[in-house]
Motif scaffolding. Structure first.
Motif, PDB file in Angstrom:
ATOM      1  N   LEU A  99       0.864  -1.171   0.000  1.00 14.78           N
ATOM      2  CA  LEU A  99       0.000   0.000   0.000  1.00 14.78           C
ATOM      3  C   LEU A  99       0.897   1.217   0.000  1.00 14.78           C
ATOM      4  CD1 LEU A  99      -2.889   1.135   0.352  1.00 14.78           C
ATOM      5  CD2 LEU A  99      -2.448   1.112   2.804  1.00 14.78           C
ATOM      6  N   SER A 100       0.599   2.145  -0.851  1.00 19.71           N
ATOM      7  CA  SER A 100       1.404   3.350  -0.956  1.00 19.71           C
ATOM      8  C   SER A 100       0.850   4.417  -0.019  1.00 19.71           C
ATOM      9  CB  SER A 100       1.375   3.849  -2.399  1.00 19.71           C
ATOM     10  OG  SER A 100       2.122   5.018  -2.528  1.00 19.71           O
ATOM     11  N   LEU A 101       1.753   5.035   0.752  1.00 25.78           N
ATOM     12  CA  LEU A 101       1.374   6.102   1.662  1.00 25.78           C
ATOM     13  C   LEU A 101       1.781   7.442   1.074  1.00 25.78           C
ATOM     14  CD1 LEU A 101       2.504   4.651   5.119  1.00 25.78           C
ATOM     15  CD2 LEU A 101       0.271   4.473   4.020  1.00 25.78           C
ATOM     16  N   ASP A 102       1.039   8.461   1.440  1.00 20.07           N
ATOM     17  CA  ASP A 102       1.390   9.821   1.077  1.00 20.07           C
ATOM     18  C   ASP A 102       2.576  10.219   1.952  1.00 20.07           C
ATOM     19  OD1 ASP A 102       1.489  12.717   1.447  1.00 20.07           O
ATOM     20  OD2 ASP A 102      -0.385  12.785   0.318  1.00 20.07           O
ATOM     21  N   LYS A 103       3.730  10.398   1.330  1.00 18.25           N
ATOM     22  CA  LYS A 103       4.966  10.654   2.069  1.00 18.25           C
ATOM     23  C   LYS A 103       4.877  11.917   2.936  1.00 18.25           C
ATOM     24  CE  LYS A 103       9.932  11.127   1.585  1.00 18.25           C
ATOM     25  NZ  LYS A 103      11.083  11.160   0.727  1.00 18.25           N
ATOM     26  N   ALA A 104       4.332  12.978   2.395  1.00 19.66           N
ATOM     27  CA  ALA A 104       4.216  14.231   3.152  1.00 19.66           C
ATOM     28  C   ALA A 104       3.272  14.059   4.341  1.00 19.66           C
ATOM     29  CB  ALA A 104       3.750  15.363   2.252  1.00 19.66           C
ATOM     30  N   ALA A 105       2.163  13.365   4.132  1.00 19.88           N
ATOM     31  CA  ALA A 105       1.212  13.127   5.224  1.00 19.88           C
ATOM     32  C   ALA A 105       1.844  12.250   6.296  1.00 19.88           C
ATOM     33  CB  ALA A 105      -0.060  12.480   4.690  1.00 19.88           C
ATOM     34  N   PHE A 106       2.599  11.236   5.877  1.00 18.96           N
ATOM     35  CA  PHE A 106       3.267  10.359   6.839  1.00 18.96           C
ATOM     36  C   PHE A 106       4.291  11.144   7.661  1.00 18.96           C
ATOM     37  CE2 PHE A 106       6.758   7.499   8.022  1.00 18.96           C
ATOM     38  CZ  PHE A 106       6.060   6.622   8.841  1.00 18.96           C
ATOM     39  N   GLY A 151      13.568   6.771  24.342  1.00 16.93           N
ATOM     40  CA  GLY A 151      13.395   5.350  24.038  1.00 16.93           C
ATOM     41  C   GLY A 151      12.081   5.079  23.318  1.00 16.93           C
ATOM     42  N   MET A 152      11.017   5.781  23.742  1.00 13.00           N
ATOM     43  CA  MET A 152       9.724   5.612  23.083  1.00 13.00           C
ATOM     44  C   MET A 152       9.784   6.127  21.648  1.00 13.00           C
ATOM     45  SD  MET A 152       7.346   6.570  26.397  1.00 13.00           S
ATOM     46  CE  MET A 152       6.054   7.228  25.426  1.00 13.00           C
ATOM     47  N   VAL A 153      10.448   7.258  21.443  1.00 17.01           N
ATOM     48  CA  VAL A 153      10.609   7.799  20.085  1.00 17.01           C
ATOM     49  C   VAL A 153      11.406   6.816  19.233  1.00 17.01           C
ATOM     50  CG1 VAL A 153      11.746   9.623  18.739  1.00 17.01           C
ATOM     51  CG2 VAL A 153      10.331  10.227  20.724  1.00 17.01           C
ATOM     52  N   ARG A 154      12.488   6.282  19.786  1.00 15.13           N
ATOM     53  CA  ARG A 154      13.300   5.293  19.055  1.00 15.13           C
ATOM     54  C   ARG A 154      12.478   4.065  18.678  1.00 15.13           C
ATOM     55  NH1 ARG A 154      17.531   6.234  22.646  1.00 15.13           N
ATOM     56  NH2 ARG A 154      16.895   4.393  23.795  1.00 15.13           N
ATOM     57  N   ASP A 155      11.621   3.615  19.602  1.00 15.43           N
ATOM     58  CA  ASP A 155      10.778   2.445  19.325  1.00 15.43           C
ATOM     59  C   ASP A 155       9.848   2.698  18.143  1.00 15.43           C
ATOM     60  OD1 ASP A 155      11.956   1.110  21.443  1.00 15.43           O
ATOM     61  OD2 ASP A 155      10.235   1.370  22.803  1.00 15.43           O
ATOM     62  N   VAL A 156       9.259   3.888  18.092  1.00 13.62           N
ATOM     63  CA  VAL A 156       8.364   4.228  16.990  1.00 13.62           C
ATOM     64  C   VAL A 156       9.151   4.283  15.674  1.00 13.62           C
ATOM     65  CG1 VAL A 156       6.903   6.048  15.992  1.00 13.62           C
ATOM     66  CG2 VAL A 156       6.660   5.429  18.416  1.00 13.62           C
ATOM     67  N   LEU A 157      10.283   4.953  15.699  1.00 13.24           N
ATOM     68  CA  LEU A 157      11.093   5.048  14.481  1.00 13.24           C
ATOM     69  C   LEU A 157      11.537   3.654  14.016  1.00 13.24           C
ATOM     70  CD1 LEU A 157      13.208   8.225  15.327  1.00 13.24           C
ATOM     71  CD2 LEU A 157      11.271   8.040  13.725  1.00 13.24           C
ATOM     72  N   ALA A 158      11.942   2.812  14.950  1.00 14.08           N
ATOM     73  CA  ALA A 158      12.356   1.458  14.598  1.00 14.08           C
ATOM     74  C   ALA A 158      11.181   0.669  14.016  1.00 14.08           C
ATOM     75  CB  ALA A 158      12.930   0.745  15.818  1.00 14.08           C
ATOM     76  N   LEU A 203       4.052  11.700  11.631  1.00 14.14           N
ATOM     77  CA  LEU A 203       5.143  11.232  12.465  1.00 14.14           C
ATOM     78  C   LEU A 203       5.723  12.375  13.308  1.00 14.14           C
ATOM     79  CD1 LEU A 203       6.588   8.578  13.007  1.00 14.14           C
ATOM     80  CD2 LEU A 203       8.218   9.159  11.229  1.00 14.14           C
ATOM     81  N   GLN A 204       5.944  13.510  12.700  1.00 16.86           N
ATOM     82  CA  GLN A 204       6.487  14.659  13.425  1.00 16.86           C
ATOM     83  C   GLN A 204       5.546  15.080  14.556  1.00 16.86           C
ATOM     84  OE1 GLN A 204       7.002  18.245  11.099  1.00 16.86           O
ATOM     85  NE2 GLN A 204       8.456  19.075  12.560  1.00 16.86           N
ATOM     86  N   THR A 205       4.267  15.178  14.273  1.00 15.33           N
ATOM     87  CA  THR A 205       3.283  15.577  15.282  1.00 15.33           C
ATOM     88  C   THR A 205       3.231  14.563  16.421  1.00 15.33           C
ATOM     89  OG1 THR A 205       1.949  16.744  13.658  1.00 15.33           O
ATOM     90  CG2 THR A 205       0.829  16.046  15.670  1.00 15.33           C
ATOM     91  N   GLN A 206       3.182  13.298  16.064  1.00 10.86           N
ATOM     92  CA  GLN A 206       3.038  12.258  17.083  1.00 10.86           C
ATOM     93  C   GLN A 206       4.319  12.070  17.908  1.00 10.86           C
ATOM     94  OE1 GLN A 206       0.252  10.693  18.090  1.00 10.86           O
ATOM     95  NE2 GLN A 206      -0.922  11.932  16.648  1.00 10.86           N
ATOM     96  N   LEU A 207       5.486  12.205  17.292  1.00 10.97           N
ATOM     97  CA  LEU A 207       6.734  12.103  18.062  1.00 10.97           C
ATOM     98  C   LEU A 207       6.853  13.271  19.032  1.00 10.97           C
ATOM     99  CD1 LEU A 207       9.244  10.810  15.363  1.00 10.97           C
ATOM    100  CD2 LEU A 207       8.047   9.501  17.132  1.00 10.97           C
TER     101      LEU A 207
END
Length: 163
Positions: free
Chosen positions: A116-123, A150-157, A127-131
């Protein structure tokens, strides 16, 4: 759902599980109880602390498969993401909750085989807002900067982002 019922639920549960039904997505106020619960949860540091990493989102089988083909599910997730910049703070990081947020909140409508293709800008915006929400809520409830990191790293991972 009234405030007393929400508080009772939050007081007796160790996890928050949103199991969204097709009927809820179809009705104008069908998903309102989930939003009300998140509103209440976000107002109290003790609830945020208790449910950090303990929000599980799923859609019942009657919502269709694949779920990204259900526009009402996308609308619901987009609404949550816009209204609650701390969902990733609450979301469990192992199963599919983060995947559902990304997939339904950032669709561009393109399927490429099994992908499934995601809108890169929306993603990136999500991500920025949620982090940022993870960091702000961690600070608000007194988590250490290391724990927030650590929580931010977990999301990024989870999303395969290394830095």
């Amino acid at each position: 759902m009234d405030k007393k019922a929400i508080q009772s639920y939050l007081g007796t549960q160790s996890w928050i599980r949103f199991r969204v039904q097709k009927k809820e997505l179809a009705e104008k106020q069908g998903t309102q109880r989930y939003l009300e619960l998140l509103d209440e949860l976000g107002q109290k540091p003790e609830w945020l602390r208790k449910f950090c990493g303990r929000l599980y989102l799923e859609f019942a089988e009657d919502c269709g498969s694949p779920i990204w083909k259900n526009p009402a599910a996308s609308v619901f997730v987009e609404q949550m993401l816009q209204r609650f910049p701390y969902l990733f703070f609450l979301a469990e990081k192992e199963a599919g909750t983060l995947k559902l947020f990304a997939m339904l909140g950032c669709l561009d409508g393109q399927e490429q085989g099994d992908q499934l293709s995601l809108d890169k800008a929306a993603f990136e915006a999500m991500l920025q807002t949620q982090l940022k929400g993870i960091v702000l809520q961690s600070r608000r409830i007194g988590f250490s900067p290391e724990r927030a990191e650590g929580m931010v790293r977990d999301v990024l991972a989870y999303f395969g982002i290394t830095g």
